[in-house]
Design an enzyme around this catalytic site. Structure first.
Site, PDB file in Angstrom:
ATOM      1  N   LYS A 229      24.843  52.758  34.736  1.00  0.00           N
ATOM      2  CA  LYS A 229      23.527  53.151  35.278  1.00  0.00           C
ATOM      3  C   LYS A 229      23.496  54.653  35.618  1.00  0.00           C
ATOM      4  O   LYS A 229      22.568  55.355  35.240  1.00  0.00           O
ATOM      5  CB  LYS A 229      23.198  52.329  36.541  1.00  0.00           C
ATOM      6  CG  LYS A 229      23.169  50.828  36.309  1.00  0.00           C
ATOM      7  CD  LYS A 229      22.810  50.064  37.569  1.00  0.00           C
ATOM      8  CE  LYS A 229      23.812  50.178  38.693  1.00  0.00           C
ATOM      9  NZ  LYS A 229      25.165  49.641  38.396  1.00  0.00           N
TER      10      LYS A 229
ATOM     11  N   ARG B  58      18.255  45.672  44.698  1.00  0.00           N
ATOM     12  CA  ARG B  58      19.435  44.825  44.485  1.00  0.00           C
ATOM     13  C   ARG B  58      19.217  43.432  45.053  1.00  0.00           C
ATOM     14  O   ARG B  58      20.102  42.576  44.911  1.00  0.00           O
ATOM     15  CB  ARG B  58      20.650  45.453  45.161  1.00  0.00           C
ATOM     16  CG  ARG B  58      21.584  46.227  44.213  1.00  0.00           C
ATOM     17  CD  ARG B  58      22.575  46.946  45.070  1.00  0.00           C
ATOM     18  NE  ARG B  58      23.834  47.263  44.494  1.00  0.00           N
ATOM     19  CZ  ARG B  58      24.213  48.486  44.127  1.00  0.00           C
ATOM     20  NH1 ARG B  58      23.386  49.486  44.170  1.00  0.00           N
ATOM     21  NH2 ARG B  58      25.439  48.688  43.685  1.00  0.00           N
TER      22      ARG B  58
ATOM     23  N   ARG C 121      36.985  55.375  37.108  1.00  0.00           N
ATOM     24  CA  ARG C 121      35.996  56.469  37.058  1.00  0.00           C
ATOM     25  C   ARG C 121      36.223  57.539  38.122  1.00  0.00           C
ATOM     26  O   ARG C 121      36.743  57.273  39.186  1.00  0.00           O
ATOM     27  CB  ARG C 121      34.570  55.923  37.140  1.00  0.00           C
ATOM     28  CG  ARG C 121      34.077  55.674  38.525  1.00  0.00           C
ATOM     29  CD  ARG C 121      32.604  55.308  38.511  1.00  0.00           C
ATOM     30  NE  ARG C 121      32.365  54.361  39.565  1.00  0.00           N
ATOM     31  CZ  ARG C 121      31.246  53.664  39.706  1.00  0.00           C
ATOM     32  NH1 ARG C 121      30.285  53.782  38.825  1.00  0.00           N
ATOM     33  NH2 ARG C 121      31.107  52.852  40.718  1.00  0.00           N
TER      34      ARG C 121
ATOM     35  N   ARG D 228      35.641  57.564  44.287  1.00  0.00           N
ATOM     36  CA  ARG D 228      35.036  56.820  45.390  1.00  0.00           C
ATOM     37  C   ARG D 228      36.040  55.872  46.033  1.00  0.00           C
ATOM     38  O   ARG D 228      36.822  55.239  45.338  1.00  0.00           O
ATOM     39  CB  ARG D 228      33.821  56.017  44.877  1.00  0.00           C
ATOM     40  CG  ARG D 228      32.605  56.886  44.685  1.00  0.00           C
ATOM     41  CD  ARG D 228      31.518  56.194  43.927  1.00  0.00           C
ATOM     42  NE  ARG D 228      31.250  54.812  44.349  1.00  0.00           N
ATOM     43  CZ  ARG D 228      30.292  54.079  43.830  1.00  0.00           C
ATOM     44  NH1 ARG D 228      29.512  54.573  42.882  1.00  0.00           N
ATOM     45  NH2 ARG D 228      30.105  52.845  44.244  1.00  0.00           N
TER      46      ARG D 228
ATOM     47  N   ARG E 277      32.026  43.510  44.455  1.00  0.00           N
ATOM     48  CA  ARG E 277      30.713  44.093  44.099  1.00  0.00           C
ATOM     49  C   ARG E 277      30.088  43.357  42.917  1.00  0.00           C
ATOM     50  O   ARG E 277      28.876  43.159  42.855  1.00  0.00           O
ATOM     51  CB  ARG E 277      30.884  45.585  43.803  1.00  0.00           C
ATOM     52  CG  ARG E 277      31.159  46.368  45.093  1.00  0.00           C
ATOM     53  CD  ARG E 277      31.857  47.680  44.863  1.00  0.00           C
ATOM     54  NE  ARG E 277      31.113  48.606  44.061  1.00  0.00           N
ATOM     55  CZ  ARG E 277      31.663  49.649  43.431  1.00  0.00           C
ATOM     56  NH1 ARG E 277      32.950  49.878  43.508  1.00  0.00           N
ATOM     57  NH2 ARG E 277      30.905  50.446  42.726  1.00  0.00           N
TER      58      ARG E 277
HETATM   59  P1  ADP Z   1      27.334  52.450  37.285  1.00  0.00           P
HETATM   60  O1  ADP Z   1      26.498  53.614  37.772  1.00  0.00           O
HETATM   61  O2  ADP Z   1      26.509  51.403  36.591  1.00  0.00           O
HETATM   62  O3  ADP Z   1      28.200  51.861  38.348  1.00  0.00           O
HETATM   63  P2  ADP Z   1      28.752  54.496  35.762  1.00  0.00           P
HETATM   64  O4  ADP Z   1      27.642  55.180  35.030  1.00  0.00           O
HETATM   65  O5  ADP Z   1      29.322  55.242  36.934  1.00  0.00           O
HETATM   66  O6  ADP Z   1      28.313  52.996  36.171  1.00  0.00           O
HETATM   67  O7  ADP Z   1      29.904  54.188  34.724  1.00  0.00           O
HETATM   68  C1  ADP Z   1      31.164  53.642  35.150  1.00  0.00           C
HETATM   69  C2  ADP Z   1      32.313  54.277  34.350  1.00  0.00           C
HETATM   70  O8  ADP Z   1      32.254  53.808  33.011  1.00  0.00           O
HETATM   71  C3  ADP Z   1      32.260  55.805  34.297  1.00  0.00           C
HETATM   72  O9  ADP Z   1      33.585  56.296  34.351  1.00  0.00           O
HETATM   73  C4  ADP Z   1      31.630  56.116  32.952  1.00  0.00           C
HETATM   74  O10 ADP Z   1      32.097  57.350  32.430  1.00  0.00           O
HETATM   75  C5  ADP Z   1      32.065  54.921  32.096  1.00  0.00           C
HETATM   76  N1  ADP Z   1      31.026  54.477  31.151  1.00  0.00           N
HETATM   77  C6  ADP Z   1      29.682  54.471  31.340  1.00  0.00           C
HETATM   78  N2  ADP Z   1      29.045  53.962  30.256  1.00  0.00           N
HETATM   79  C7  ADP Z   1      30.026  53.609  29.383  1.00  0.00           C
HETATM   80  C8  ADP Z   1      30.041  53.035  28.056  1.00  0.00           C
HETATM   81  N3  ADP Z   1      28.888  52.702  27.443  1.00  0.00           N
HETATM   82  N4  ADP Z   1      31.219  52.829  27.483  1.00  0.00           N
HETATM   83  C9  ADP Z   1      32.390  53.166  28.106  1.00  0.00           C
HETATM   84  N5  ADP Z   1      32.454  53.732  29.323  1.00  0.00           N
HETATM   85  C10 ADP Z   1      31.306  53.951  29.954  1.00  0.00           C
HETATM   86  P1  AMP Z   2      26.549  52.106  43.930  1.00  0.00           P
HETATM   87  O1  AMP Z   2      26.747  53.584  44.116  1.00  0.00           O
HETATM   88  O2  AMP Z   2      25.214  51.771  43.343  1.00  0.00           O
HETATM   89  O3  AMP Z   2      27.692  51.459  43.191  1.00  0.00           O
HETATM   90  O4  AMP Z   2      26.534  51.466  45.405  1.00  0.00           O
HETATM   91  C1  AMP Z   2      27.675  51.573  46.246  1.00  0.00           C
HETATM   92  C2  AMP Z   2      27.517  50.625  47.425  1.00  0.00           C
HETATM   93  O5  AMP Z   2      26.385  51.025  48.226  1.00  0.00           O
HETATM   94  C3  AMP Z   2      27.250  49.170  47.066  1.00  0.00           C
HETATM   95  O6  AMP Z   2      28.452  48.463  46.788  1.00  0.00           O
HETATM   96  C4  AMP Z   2      26.542  48.670  48.338  1.00  0.00           C
HETATM   97  O7  AMP Z   2      27.457  48.453  49.384  1.00  0.00           O
HETATM   98  C5  AMP Z   2      25.697  49.883  48.721  1.00  0.00           C
HETATM   99  N1  AMP Z   2      24.341  49.850  48.086  1.00  0.00           N
HETATM  100  C6  AMP Z   2      23.835  50.737  47.175  1.00  0.00           C
HETATM  101  N2  AMP Z   2      22.577  50.423  46.849  1.00  0.00           N
HETATM  102  C7  AMP Z   2      22.259  49.318  47.565  1.00  0.00           C
HETATM  103  C8  AMP Z   2      21.099  48.486  47.662  1.00  0.00           C
HETATM  104  N3  AMP Z   2      19.996  48.748  46.920  1.00  0.00           N
HETATM  105  N4  AMP Z   2      21.142  47.431  48.504  1.00  0.00           N
HETATM  106  C9  AMP Z   2      22.243  47.151  49.248  1.00  0.00           C
HETATM  107  N5  AMP Z   2      23.360  47.877  49.198  1.00  0.00           N
HETATM  108  C10 AMP Z   2      23.390  48.952  48.370  1.00  0.00           C
END
Ligand code: ADP
Ligand code: AMP
Length: 226
Positions: free
Chosen positions: A21, A96, A135, A169, A180
């Site tokens: 995302k 969410r 990541r 993170r 999660r």
């Molecule tokens: P989200 O925001 O949904 O938690 P991220 O965008 O942070 O996910 O992506 C998680 C990890 O996976 C990052 O290290 C990113 O570089 C990698 N990643 C994202 N999209 C892909 C993909 N299509 N294929 C492989 N790795 C990916």
């Molecule tokens: P994310 O950066 O989207 O992976 O979110 C990190 C953490 O923040 C999640 O695991 C939740 O604990 C909290 N969080 C982020 N967005 C929301 C949401 N819309 N509702 C509840 N918790 C959230």
């Protein structure tokens, strides 16, 4: 000459942690001129600033649970009131839960807006743990990297030449990623049916490479805004 009113786009990216995302939202910011709004980033900023909301959210986030709807909605409403969101937003990680989705509908309706499109980023569970656990991001610009798939430049420089400092993170461990993922299936995945019923849902195979996913997402954004 009659005036044309352009309603700003409200795009939602739905998907479990690791679905891509944030990666795709950053790319869409560049290509579609929308503003990325990540509730995770907003909550992490609140934790770092030590605000009351941040103090309440910290332990829940560390355990991989969902922060209460009340805290998240207050933070989101605040951010949505900023002028830059008028050009359209990509909601990354929000809503969410069902109450969050309903509150978003009400918030948008109050200014004559509605959700333009929801993109469900469809992935398999197991690889998501590896994606999250590997990541890291540039400490300056937030560009995303991965231990296995996406490396910085030779010499460890960020692709945007920011430098060599990166962040990981605290909740990006295999154990927390499991919690999660479970929270996603229990509380967030039902939103797919909610938005499907409203005719705004689009599905993308997010197991493809980053550029393939980006192409599919751009096609959808062009279709809904064209
Ligand atoms: P989200 O925001 O949904 O938690 P991220 O965008 O942070 O996910 O992506 C998680 C990890 O996976 C990052 O290290 C990113 O570089 C990698 N990643 C994202 N999209 C892909 C993909 N299509 N294929 C492989 N790795 C990916
Ligand atoms: P994310 O950066 O989207 O992976 O979110 C990190 C953490 O923040 C999640 O695991 C939740 O604990 C909290 N969080 C982020 N967005 C929301 C949401 N819309 N509702 C509840 N918790 C959230």
């Amino acid at each position: 000459m009659s005036e044309v009113t352009v309603t700003p786009a409200v795009l939602i990216l739905l998907g479990p942690p690791g679905a891509g995302k944030g990666t795709q939202a950053r790319m869409l910011e560049q290509s579609a001129g929308l503003v990325q709004l990540s509730t995770g980033d907003l909550l992490r900023a609140a934790v770092a600033a030590g605000t009351e909301a941040g103090q309440q959210a910290k332990a829940v986030m560390e355990a991989g649970g969902l922060v209460s709807d009340g805290i998240v909605l207050a933070i989101l409403k605040d951010r949505m009131a900023a002028p830059d969101t008028a050009q359209g937003v990509i909601l990354d990680g929000f809503p969410r839960t069902a109450p969050q989705a309903k509150a978003l509908d009400a918030l948008l309706a109050a200014s004559g807006q509605r959700v333009t499109a929801v993109i469900s980023m469809e992935v398999e569970d197991a690889p998501m743990i590896a994606r999250v656990a590997g990541r890291f991001t540039c400490a300056t610009c937030g560009e995303g990297y991965h231990d296995e798939y996406t490396h910085p430049r030779l010499g460890g420089f960020c692709y945007n030449w920011c430098g060599t400092a990166f962040n990981r993170r605290a909740d990006d461990t295999a154990e927390t990623a499991g919690a999660r993922l479970a929270a996603y299936h229990a509380q967030t995945a039902p939103l797919i049916a909610y938005y499907e019923g409203r005719g705004v849902l689009h599905r993308v195979d997010a197991m493809q490479g980053i550029d393939m996913v980006a192409g599919a997402m751009s096609d959808i954004v062009n279709r809904v805004s064209g």
